[in-house]
Design an enzyme around this catalytic site. Structure first.
Site, PDB file in Angstrom:
ATOM      1  N   HIS A  92      35.318  42.873  34.090  1.00 42.85           N
ATOM      2  CA  HIS A  92      35.042  42.592  35.499  1.00 42.85           C
ATOM      3  C   HIS A  92      35.853  43.610  36.310  1.00 42.85           C
ATOM      4  O   HIS A  92      36.912  44.042  35.879  1.00 42.85           O
ATOM      5  CB  HIS A  92      35.525  41.168  35.769  1.00 42.85           C
TER       6      HIS A  92
ATOM      7  N   ASP B  74      42.414  38.698  30.733  1.00 40.84           N
ATOM      8  CA  ASP B  74      41.725  38.188  31.917  1.00 40.84           C
ATOM      9  C   ASP B  74      41.004  36.912  31.501  1.00 40.84           C
ATOM     10  O   ASP B  74      39.977  36.964  30.823  1.00 40.84           O
ATOM     11  CB  ASP B  74      40.747  39.260  32.413  1.00 40.84           C
TER      12      ASP B  74
ATOM     13  N   GLN C  82      37.099  33.593  32.870  1.00 38.88           N
ATOM     14  CA  GLN C  82      36.021  32.826  32.246  1.00 38.88           C
ATOM     15  C   GLN C  82      36.511  32.106  30.993  1.00 38.88           C
ATOM     16  O   GLN C  82      35.740  31.431  30.329  1.00 38.88           O
ATOM     17  CB  GLN C  82      34.856  33.750  31.854  1.00 38.88           C
TER      18      GLN C  82
ATOM     19  N   LYS D   1      37.300  28.207  39.110  1.00 40.61           N
ATOM     20  CA  LYS D   1      36.269  28.229  38.067  1.00 40.61           C
ATOM     21  C   LYS D   1      36.428  27.055  37.106  1.00 40.61           C
ATOM     22  O   LYS D   1      35.633  26.874  36.197  1.00 40.61           O
ATOM     23  CB  LYS D   1      36.334  29.544  37.287  1.00 40.61           C
TER      24      LYS D   1
ATOM     25  N   CYS E 288      29.869  42.099  39.331  1.00 39.57           N
ATOM     26  CA  CYS E 288      31.159  42.803  39.395  1.00 39.57           C
ATOM     27  C   CYS E 288      31.520  43.410  38.045  1.00 39.57           C
ATOM     28  O   CYS E 288      32.694  43.443  37.663  1.00 39.57           O
ATOM     29  CB  CYS E 288      32.277  41.890  39.881  1.00 39.57           C
TER      30      CYS E 288
END
Lengths: 429, 161
Positions: free
Chosen positions: A142, A220, A223, A246, A386
Site C-alpha cells: 500500500h 504493515d 489488513q 479496520k 492505493c
C-alpha cells in the site's frame, strides 16, 4: 484410490477448514449501519478492507466516555482526568496483551497505520540510515508502506529494493537470500496481508530470514490485525503497525508496536506537550516510553473505542473470523468463476488469502461496475486501492474489490455475482 | 435498456454514452498536432492524452488516447465530435456551459448548443462521477490555453506551452 494431494503449508495461517461456525445473523444485529436500505435494497457492505462498520459496543463506549469521563490525560489531578487517564492507559494495556507485547510501553498510539509507519521511517530512519543502505519493500505494498520509505530514502541517500510478485500475487521469496547477501539491507517493510490482492504473507518465515541477516522487520498490519490473530512475539517482527477503524474501532486511532530496545533508541517523531521530561530554553529531554512518541493531546476517546472493539473481536475469536472470511472467499471465487471472462487476482487457494477478492470484467471499467453495484445497494471499492505498483504488476489501471468481514454472508456474495449480470446487461453488446 | 433496474442508473448510462464508450470517435494518434495535453484523475486513475491541430483560431483536428471508466472515455469522445472544426472561443464557451450543466445548472442543461453532450446531464446526479465527465473538457481547456500561449494571441506572460 490415490491419496489426497499434500496440503501446502506456505501460508502463515491456515484455517482448519473452509467453513464458518459463526452465528452471523446474531452478530449483524450488533451493527446498526448494516441494517439499512441503500438505493431501495438492503445494504451489502463489501468494502471492509477500506474500513469496517462499528458495533454498538464501540459506539456505547465512545458515548459513555464523553458523557462521564471526558478530560485530558496525565495532566489533571482531578477525578475526571484520573478516569480519562485510566481509560487511556487501560486501553493500551489491553491492546498490548491482545497483540502479545512484552509491555504496554511498547504500544504507541498513533492516528493509524499510516502514521505508525511514518513514525518509524522518519525516526528510526533518520537515526540509522545512510547512503548506500537499502530498505526492502515489495510491489505489493500500500502507498502508506512505500511513500514514507521513499521520503526517508531521499533524505538519507538510502535506496529502496523490491521483492516482486508471482502471477498469483504472492511474494517471490526465492529472491530474498540474494538480496540479503548484498549486506546493504537495514530494514524490511512488508504487509501482513495485501489490501489489493488478499494475499497473506508468511511473516514468521520471512522474519527468520531477515533476522539471520541482521535486518529489522516492520510489518504493515492494516489488513492483518483485523482479520487475523496477531502475536508480535510469535511473528518475530520488530515493528507492527495497525489501524483501529479496520477492526471495528473508531477512525483516527492506530497502533505502533515496537520492540522496546528499538523504540528506546529512536529520537522523538513530533515535539510538544506530553512527550517531554524537562524543557530548557535550548534543549529538552524526553519522556519515557511510550509517551516519548505521543506529543499533544491524543485521541483518548479513540483508544476507549478501540478497547471495546478488541474486547468484542476477542469474544468472537480471531480464528473464527479468519475461517469465516476464508469460507466466504472460497465461495466468492467459485461463484465469480461462473461469470464469463471475469479476471480474478490474488492466490487461487483461499487458504492463502484473507477476505479480499479483486476482479475485473471485460465489459466495464471497475468504476462503472462499482456504480452499478451501488445502485443495487452493494458497496465495493473500485480503483487502484492505493497500491499502484500492484496494478502495474498485473497490467490493469484498476480493479473492483469486494472485501469481507465476519458479518458478511453468502447471500451478499450471491448478490454481488447477480450485480455483475446487471453490469453485463448495461454494457454487453 | 429495459433490463436496467434503477431509473437512476439508466439516466447515468444513456444509450448515447455507452455507444461512444464502445465506439469512441477521434481516438488514436494525431499526425501534425500542435498542442498536446495529458490529464488524469488521480483518485480514479482515469487518464487521457489529447492532441489538437490548431490553425489560427480554429481546431482543425483533434484526437485522444486514454483509459478509464465509461463516463470519462465517452465524454472525451463526444467532446471531440462537438468541437472539431470549430473556433477556440466556441470550444471554450462549450466547456464553460458543459461544466455548468455538470454542476447542476438546469439552464445550462437546456442549452441546445451542447448538442449530444446533454446526454451527460444525468451524471450530475452522481457527484462522485462528475469529475469523470469533466475530464475531456478540462483537457480541452488546458490545450486551448496552451495553443493561445504558443501563438501569442491573448498571451499569458510567463506561460509555458
Amino acid at each position: 484410490m490415490d491419496a489426497p494431494p499434500p496440503v501446502k503449508t506456505s501460508a502463515q495461517t491456515r484455517p482448519r477448514s473452509l467453513s464458518s461456525k459463526l452465528d452471523v445473523e446474531r452478530l449483524r444485529r450488533d451493527f446498526p449501519a448494516l441494517a439499512q436500505m441503500v438505493n431501495g435494497r438492503p445494504l451489502a457492505y463489501l468494502d471492509n478492507a477500506a474500513t469496517s462498520q462499528k458495533p454498538l459496543r464501540v459506539l456505547d463506549a465512545l458515548r459513555n466516555y464523553y458523557e462521564h469521563d471526558n478530560a485530558n490525560v496525565h495532566r489533571g489531578l482531578h477525578e475526571l482526568s484520573r478516569r480519562a487517564t485510566d481509560a487511556y492507559e487501560g486501553a493500551r494495556a489491553r491492546v498490548a496483551t491482545w497483540i502479545g507485547a512484552s509491555s504496554p510501553a511498547e504500544v504507541i498510539w498513533t492516528r493509524g497505520t499510516t502514521e505508525s509507519i511514518n513514525l518509524v521511517a522518519a525516526s528510526w530512519g533518520s537515526a540509522n540510515l545512510k547512503e548506500g543502505d537499502e530498505i526492502l519493500v515489495s510491489d505489493m505494498e500500500h502507498h502508506s508502506n512505500l511513500v514514507p520509505w521513499q521520503l526517508i530514502a531521499a533524505r538519507t541517500g538510502a535506496k529502496l529494493r523490491f521483492l516482486e510478485l508471482d502471477d498469483e500475487g504472492r511474494l517471490i521469496l526465492d529472491a530474498l537470500p540474494e538480496i540479503l547477501d548484498g549486506g546493504r539491507v537495514r530494514i524490511a517493510a512488508l504487509s501482513h496481508v495485501s489490501n489489493a490482492l488478499g494475499t497473506i504473507n508468511p511473516i514468521a518465515e520471512i522474519s527468520k530470514l531477515l533476522h539471520e541477516a541482521g535486518v529489522l522487520f516492520l510489518v504493515d498490519g492494516a489488513q492483518g490485525a483485523a482479520h487475523h490473530g496477531v502475536n508480535v512475539r510469535e511473528l518475530g517482527v520488530d515493528f507492527y503497525a495497525c489501524s483501529g477503524h479496520k477492526m471495528c474501532g473508531p477512525t483516527g486511532i492506530g497502533v505502533l508496536w515496537g520492540r522496546r530496545e528499538l523504540l528506546e533508541g529512536m529520537p522523538p517523531y513530533q515535539g510538544g506537550g506530553e512527550m517531554i521530561d524537562r524543557v530548557e530554553r535550548d534543549y529538552s529531554t524526553w519522556a519515557a516510553l511510550p509517551h516519548k512518541f505521543e506529543a499533544g493531546t491524543p485521541n483518548i476517546a479513540g483508544t476507549v473505542g478501540l478497547h471495546a472493539a478488541v474486547d468484542y473481536l476477542d469474544e468472537i475469536g480471531a480464528d473464527a473470523i479468519l475461517a469465516h472470511e476464508q469460507a466466504l472467499v472460497a465461495y466468492a471465487l467459485d461463484r465469480l468463476r461462473e461469470v464469463p471472462r471475469v479476471r480474478l487476482f490474488g492466490p487461487s487457494d483461499p487458504g492463502e488469502r484473507a477476505g479480499v477478492v479483486s476482479f475485473t470484467v471485460p465489459e466495464a471499467h471497475p468504476h462503472d461496475v462499482s456504480t452499478i453495484l451501488d445502485s443495487e445497494g452493494i458497496a465495493i471499492r473500485a480503483g487502484h486501492h492505493c497500491a499502484q505498483l500492484v496494478m502495474r504488476r498485473f497490467g490493469v489501471p484498476a480493479t473492483a474489490r469486494a472485501s469481507f468481514y465476519f458479518y458478511n454472508t453468502r447471500d451478499e456474495v450471491d448478490r454481488l455475482v447477480q450485480g455483475l449480470e446487471t453490469v453485463r446487461s448495461v454494457f454487453g453488446d | 435498456m429495459s433490463s436496467i433496474p434503477e431509473p437512476q442508473l439508466s439516466s447515468l448510462y444513456q444509450e448515447l454514452i455507452l455507444e461512444h464508450y464502445k465506439r469512441p470517435r477521434n481516438r488514436g494518434e494525431l499526425e501534425g498536432g500542435t498542442v498536446e495535453v495529458h490529464m488524469r484523475n488521480p483518485s480514479c486513475g482515469d487518464e487521457i492524452r489529447l492532441q489538437l491541430r490548431v490553425e489560427g483560431d480554429a481546431i482543425m483536428d483533434l484526437r485522444f488516447v486514454g483509459e478509464g471508466c465509461a463516463i470519462s472515455q465517452a465524454s472525451v469522445s463526444m467532446m471531440t465530435t462537438v468541437v472539431k472544426g470549430g473556433r477556440l472561443d466556441d470550444a471554450m464557451g462549450l466547456a464553460k456551459r458543459f461544466t455548468e450543466m455538470m454542476r447542476g445548472d438546469p439552464e445550462a442543461a437546456r442549452d441546445r448548443s451542447l448538442k449530444d453532450l446533454r446526454a451527460f446531464q444525468g451524471v450530475s446526479k452522481f457527484p462522485v462521477r462528475v469529475k469523470c465527465a469533466l475530464l475531456g473538457f478540462d483537457a480541452l481547456q488546458e490545450a486551448v490555453k496552451r495553443a493561445r500561449g504558443t501563438e501569442g494571441s491573448p498571451a499569458v506572460p510567463g506561460a509555458t506551452p
